[in-house]
Design a protein around this motif. Structure first.
Motif, short mmCIF file in Angstrom:
data_model
loop_
_atom_site.label_atom_id
_atom_site.label_comp_id
_atom_site.label_asym_id
_atom_site.label_seq_id
_atom_site.Cartn_x
_atom_site.Cartn_y
_atom_site.Cartn_z
N ASN A 11 15.45 3.77 0.40
CA ASN A 11 14.86 5.10 0.22
C ASN A 11 15.88 6.05 0.84
O ASN A 11 15.77 6.40 2.01
N PRO A 12 16.91 6.42 0.08
CA PRO A 12 18.07 7.10 0.68
C PRO A 12 17.75 8.49 1.20
O PRO A 12 16.92 9.20 0.62
N PRO A 13 18.39 8.88 2.29
CA PRO A 13 18.13 10.20 2.89
C PRO A 13 18.78 11.31 2.08
O PRO A 13 19.78 11.10 1.40
N PHE A 14 18.20 12.50 2.17
CA PHE A 14 18.85 13.66 1.58
C PHE A 14 18.76 14.87 2.50
O PHE A 14 18.92 16.01 2.08
N HIS A 15 18.50 14.63 3.81
CA HIS A 15 18.45 15.72 4.78
C HIS A 15 19.50 15.50 5.86
O HIS A 15 19.77 14.38 6.27
N GLN A 16 20.10 16.60 6.29
CA GLN A 16 20.89 16.65 7.51
C GLN A 16 20.34 17.82 8.30
O GLN A 16 20.53 18.96 7.95
N GLY A 17 19.59 17.52 9.38
CA GLY A 17 18.91 18.59 10.10
C GLY A 17 17.82 19.18 9.22
O GLY A 17 17.01 18.48 8.66
N VAL A 18 17.82 20.53 9.10
CA VAL A 18 16.81 21.19 8.27
C VAL A 18 17.31 21.43 6.86
O VAL A 18 16.60 21.96 6.02
N SER A 19 18.55 21.04 6.57
CA SER A 19 19.16 21.32 5.27
C SER A 19 19.21 20.07 4.40
O SER A 19 19.32 18.96 4.90
N ASN A 20 19.14 20.28 3.09
CA ASN A 20 19.38 19.19 2.15
C ASN A 20 20.88 18.93 2.08
O ASN A 20 21.69 19.85 2.04
N ASP A 21 21.27 17.67 2.06
CA ASP A 21 22.67 17.30 1.94
C ASP A 21 22.76 16.12 1.00
O ASP A 21 22.77 14.96 1.41
N LEU A 22 22.82 16.42 -0.30
CA LEU A 22 22.81 15.37 -1.31
C LEU A 22 24.11 14.58 -1.35
O LEU A 22 24.17 13.52 -1.96
N GLU A 23 25.15 15.10 -0.70
CA GLU A 23 26.44 14.41 -0.74
C GLU A 23 26.36 13.05 -0.07
O GLU A 23 27.08 12.12 -0.45
N VAL A 24 25.48 12.92 0.93
CA VAL A 24 25.29 11.63 1.60
C VAL A 24 24.87 10.57 0.57
O VAL A 24 25.43 9.47 0.50
N SER A 25 23.87 10.92 -0.25
CA SER A 25 23.39 9.97 -1.25
C SER A 25 24.40 9.77 -2.37
O SER A 25 24.58 8.65 -2.86
N ARG A 26 25.08 10.84 -2.78
CA ARG A 26 26.04 10.69 -3.87
C ARG A 26 27.17 9.74 -3.48
O ARG A 26 27.60 8.90 -4.27
N ASN A 27 27.66 9.88 -2.26
CA ASN A 27 28.71 8.97 -1.79
C ASN A 27 28.20 7.53 -1.72
O ASN A 27 28.95 6.59 -2.01
N PHE A 28 26.94 7.38 -1.36
CA PHE A 28 26.33 6.05 -1.32
C PHE A 28 26.32 5.42 -2.71
O PHE A 28 26.72 4.27 -2.89
N PHE A 29 25.92 6.17 -3.73
CA PHE A 29 25.88 5.63 -5.09
C PHE A 29 27.29 5.31 -5.60
O PHE A 29 27.49 4.31 -6.29
N ARG A 30 28.25 6.15 -5.27
CA ARG A 30 29.62 5.92 -5.72
C ARG A 30 30.19 4.62 -5.16
O ARG A 30 30.98 3.94 -5.81
N SER A 31 29.79 4.29 -3.93
CA SER A 31 30.37 3.14 -3.24
C SER A 31 29.55 1.87 -3.37
O SER A 31 30.07 0.77 -3.16
N ALA A 32 28.27 2.00 -3.70
CA ALA A 32 27.36 0.85 -3.64
C ALA A 32 27.83 -0.31 -4.49
O ALA A 32 27.74 -1.48 -4.08
N GLY A 33 28.34 -0.03 -5.70
CA GLY A 33 28.76 -1.10 -6.59
C GLY A 33 29.86 -1.97 -6.02
O GLY A 33 29.98 -3.16 -6.37
N THR A 34 30.65 -1.41 -5.12
CA THR A 34 31.73 -2.15 -4.47
C THR A 34 31.18 -3.33 -3.68
O THR A 34 31.86 -4.36 -3.52
N PHE A 35 29.96 -3.19 -3.20
CA PHE A 35 29.38 -4.20 -2.32
C PHE A 35 28.32 -5.06 -3.01
O PHE A 35 27.57 -5.78 -2.36
N LEU A 36 28.29 -4.99 -4.35
CA LEU A 36 27.37 -5.82 -5.12
C LEU A 36 28.13 -6.89 -5.89
O LEU A 36 29.20 -6.62 -6.44
N GLY A 37 27.56 -8.09 -5.94
CA GLY A 37 28.14 -9.13 -6.77
C GLY A 37 27.93 -8.80 -8.24
O GLY A 37 27.26 -7.82 -8.60
N GLU A 38 28.47 -9.64 -9.11
CA GLU A 38 28.41 -9.37 -10.55
C GLU A 38 26.97 -9.25 -11.05
O GLU A 38 26.68 -8.47 -11.96
#
Length: 346
Positions: free
Chosen positions: A271-298
């Motif tokens: 359940n990925p986060p999208f807050h940094q303090g009181v602000s939304n920071d979607l870049e945290v989740s976007r970077n997670f999605f970009r990198s996640a496949g690197t750590f998944l098997g076929e």
């Protein structure tokens, strides 16, 4: 530079030359700007990303649940946390550890609730004074800590119970952890998908919070390799406490996104986060999605829940061959993605 840090620098002449301890500083240049002001400056952060960033700049910094206060500090500078209960916990920890002549500065933005903080400050300190108001922020100084006895972290853990896979599990969480003391609607929907899919193999619980997903996996009979990851020291301590309370084990990992992850997993559940303090920071989740496949098997899959107004499904489409919507409510969706870009046929 953050506005709160600008307010601190406006008042740097008040600091004197004694040792300064920054508590949960922002990720900006404040600590480095103050280097020439204090005899010694160091930091304590509950955020692993900030800890790593300060450490990379050769700034003495600790990643910890509660700040390590030596007692020789002249000034502690605390950045106002988002949650009042977390502020109260931090003030209690500070008041129990600092000397009579040490002062605490509390700085925060108006929109974060800094204007109401004097009431809490007076619960833990005899003298409270407003030093400055600027940049839509305020700065308060507190002195003469009230004698409240030693700080006990365990007393700040909130226990609650959850039925999962026909088993009763005990959850413990600290102030500042996502969905502190309760099951949020998104995670509830995610757990329904987990119960149906029954993931096996090597699993990464990304942004584990108080450990609910991992605990429910264990309750459902999962016996594989489980890693529970978060950027928050408070979340990791809550997860460890919850695991211990239920007599189960897992690898608990501090990481800025996936920076500390190694190897490959069969499932990443979040359940990925999208807050940094009181602000939304979607870049945290976007970077997670970009990198996640690197750590998944076929044959690996990523299972996430998110607020339906967020663009997460579209971002997953960019890096996964298959994206299936498993469940939806008025405000949340659960999506399972597979075949990361690196495995696509050319």
């Amino acid at each position: 530079m953050k506005r709160t840090s600008e307010v601190i620098l406006r008042n740097r002449e008040r600091l004197g030359s004694g040792p300064v301890l920054l508590l949960n500083p922002e990720r900006d240049s404040l600590a480095f700007e103050l280097r020439n002001q204090a005899a010694e400056i160091r930091a304590s952060s509950q955020d692993f990303a900030v800890f790593r960033w300060l450490e990379s700049g050769a700034m003495p910094c600790s990643f910890e649940v509660i700040p390590s206060i030596r007692g020789d500090e002249e000034t502690l500078i605390l950045t106002l946390p988002r949650e009042k209960a977390r502020l109260s916990m931090m003030l209690a920890a500070c008041a129990s550890s600092i000397g009579e002549n040490t002062r605490l500065w509390l700085v925060g933005e108006n929109r974060s609730g800094i204007k109401s903080s004097p009431r809490l400050l007076r619960e833990y300190f005899g003298d409270v004074e407003k030093l400055d108001s600027a940049r839509h922020c305020a700065l308060f100084e507190a002195r003469r800590p009230r004698n409240a006895g030693p700080f006990d972290l365990q007393s700040w853990l909130t226990p609650w119970n959850l039925d999962c896979a026909g088993e009763s599990i005990d959850v413990l969480s600290l102030p500042g952890v996502f969905a502190h003391g309760r099951l949020d609607r998104g995670t509830e929907l995610l757990l329904e998908a987990v119960a149906e899919l029954k993931p096996e193999g090597r699993i990464l619980d990304f942004a584990c919070g108080s450990g609910i997903v991992g605990l429910c996996l264990k309750a459902g009979g999962f016996r594989g390799d489980l890693t529970m990851l978060d950027v928050s020291a408070l979340a990791l301590e809550s997860t460890r406490s919850s695991l211990h309370e239920n007599g189960v084990s897992a690898t608990v990992l501090a990481s800025d996104g996936l920076s500390e992850v190694s190897g490959q997993y069969d499932w990443i559940i979040s359940n990925p986060p999208f807050h940094q303090g009181v602000s939304n920071d979607l870049e945290v989740s976007r970077n997670f999605f970009r990198s996640a496949g690197t750590f998944l098997g076929e044959n690996g899959r990523i299972l996430i829940v998110f607020n339906r107004h967020l663009p997460y499904a579209r971002w997953l489409d960019e890096v996964f061959e298959r994206v299936d919507r498993l469940a939806a409510r008025s405000d949340y969706s659960v999506v399972c993605a597979s075949v990361p870009t690196k495995y696509r046929a050319i």
